[in-house]
Design an enzyme around this catalytic site. Sequence first.
Site, PDB file in Angstrom:
ATOM      1  N   SER A  91      45.423  73.016  54.317  1.00  0.00           N
ATOM      2  CA  SER A  91      45.299  72.841  52.868  1.00  0.00           C
ATOM      3  C   SER A  91      43.831  72.981  52.506  1.00  0.00           C
ATOM      4  O   SER A  91      42.978  72.312  53.090  1.00  0.00           O
ATOM      5  CB  SER A  91      45.802  71.471  52.420  1.00  0.00           C
ATOM      6  N   GLY A  92      43.543  73.857  51.544  1.00  0.00           N
ATOM      7  CA  GLY A  92      42.163  74.086  51.154  1.00  0.00           C
ATOM      8  C   GLY A  92      41.532  72.913  50.436  1.00  0.00           C
ATOM      9  O   GLY A  92      40.420  72.476  50.788  1.00  0.00           O
ATOM     10  N   SER A  93      42.217  72.367  49.430  1.00  0.00           N
ATOM     11  CA  SER A  93      41.641  71.246  48.697  1.00  0.00           C
ATOM     12  C   SER A  93      41.460  70.036  49.607  1.00  0.00           C
ATOM     13  O   SER A  93      40.459  69.313  49.522  1.00  0.00           O
ATOM     14  CB  SER A  93      42.514  70.893  47.483  1.00  0.00           C
ATOM     15  N   THR A 259      44.897  77.255  49.956  1.00  0.00           N
ATOM     16  CA  THR A 259      45.767  78.119  50.745  1.00  0.00           C
ATOM     17  C   THR A 259      46.487  79.117  49.847  1.00  0.00           C
ATOM     18  O   THR A 259      46.767  80.245  50.267  1.00  0.00           O
ATOM     19  CB  THR A 259      46.784  77.292  51.548  1.00  0.00           C
TER      20      THR A 259
END
Length: 341
Positions: A91-93, A259
């Site tokens: 997950s990017g965040s 993502t």
Amino acid sequence: MRWSRTFTVVGCHAEGEVGNVITGGVMDVPGKTMFEKKEYLQEHMDDIRGLVLFEPRGAPYVNANIILPPCDSSADLGYVILESTEYPPMSGSNTICVATVALETGMVSMKEPETLLRMEAPAGMIEVRCLCENGKVKQVEFTNVPAFAVHLDTPVEVEGLGTITVDTSYGGMTFAHVNARALGFSITPDEAHQMSLMGQRIKKAVNEQLEVVHPENAKIRDVSNVIFEGPIERIDGRVESVNGTVCLHGRLDRSPTGTGTTGRLAVMSAKGQIAKGELFRNKSIIGTHFDSRVIANARVGERDAVVVTIAGQAWITSIGQHGLDPIDPYPRGHRLSDVWF
């Protein structure tokens, strides 16, 4: 204090999306890889996810991360991502939140003006570059795992909508991409509820009619999220768009979705809509943004893939403890369908 379990939790959000970080209360879990550790947590310790994400301590928009010792000795830390219905590989965040918390709380030494980290996620090793000033992480830029398109311009029959066209992708999580305007949305905050309802119907149809399986890990399969995409524009020398991503159980990601941005770049690249190195600013439904670009080509199994960088910022909101009273009737939390679709 009569708690039977205690977790130290640092509250954090990245561009509006909550990604709290559990820094104490879980020493380590078995597993030779971070993916195996994710599976162990899911199969044997899922009560932690319920305790910190579900009511009365959590809410539908809350995510969490557990910092663990890495399996790879070259990594600075490992982490497993907890979301309301699954443990996503990446997950990017949440990655931006973990990096920010690790540096700003002193878990990992901060070097100004730039700190480089190697963070081991279940999806693989994530290279991270943090711009730091006066003890604050001003930006986190990470290089995501290779991303690829699976389906392009593919028809799907959706109940109540008829035939719609979708793309699907993997960008650390799996996505279906749809044209927001074609479905009647401008991607504004007042549309979030209806987008969530429609997104769940689209997700169900896609998973029934299309096969989405990672070519190197068959346990990563089926679409998790649906991205309602706005038009692509070129503004001030960069490519821009807005998106609304319907997550998991059916709510809007508050951030632009790291993502999802990665998966979108994989689709855009496959369609010839963006060049390698060109800046893509992906904006969220609340107006925040991630800056991203394709930096390299790759292969994942038999699929053409791209390597993407994503940049954004996170802010610590609180530091505290979550605890469990031994006679609390909801040790795993609870959910009601009024807000938990």
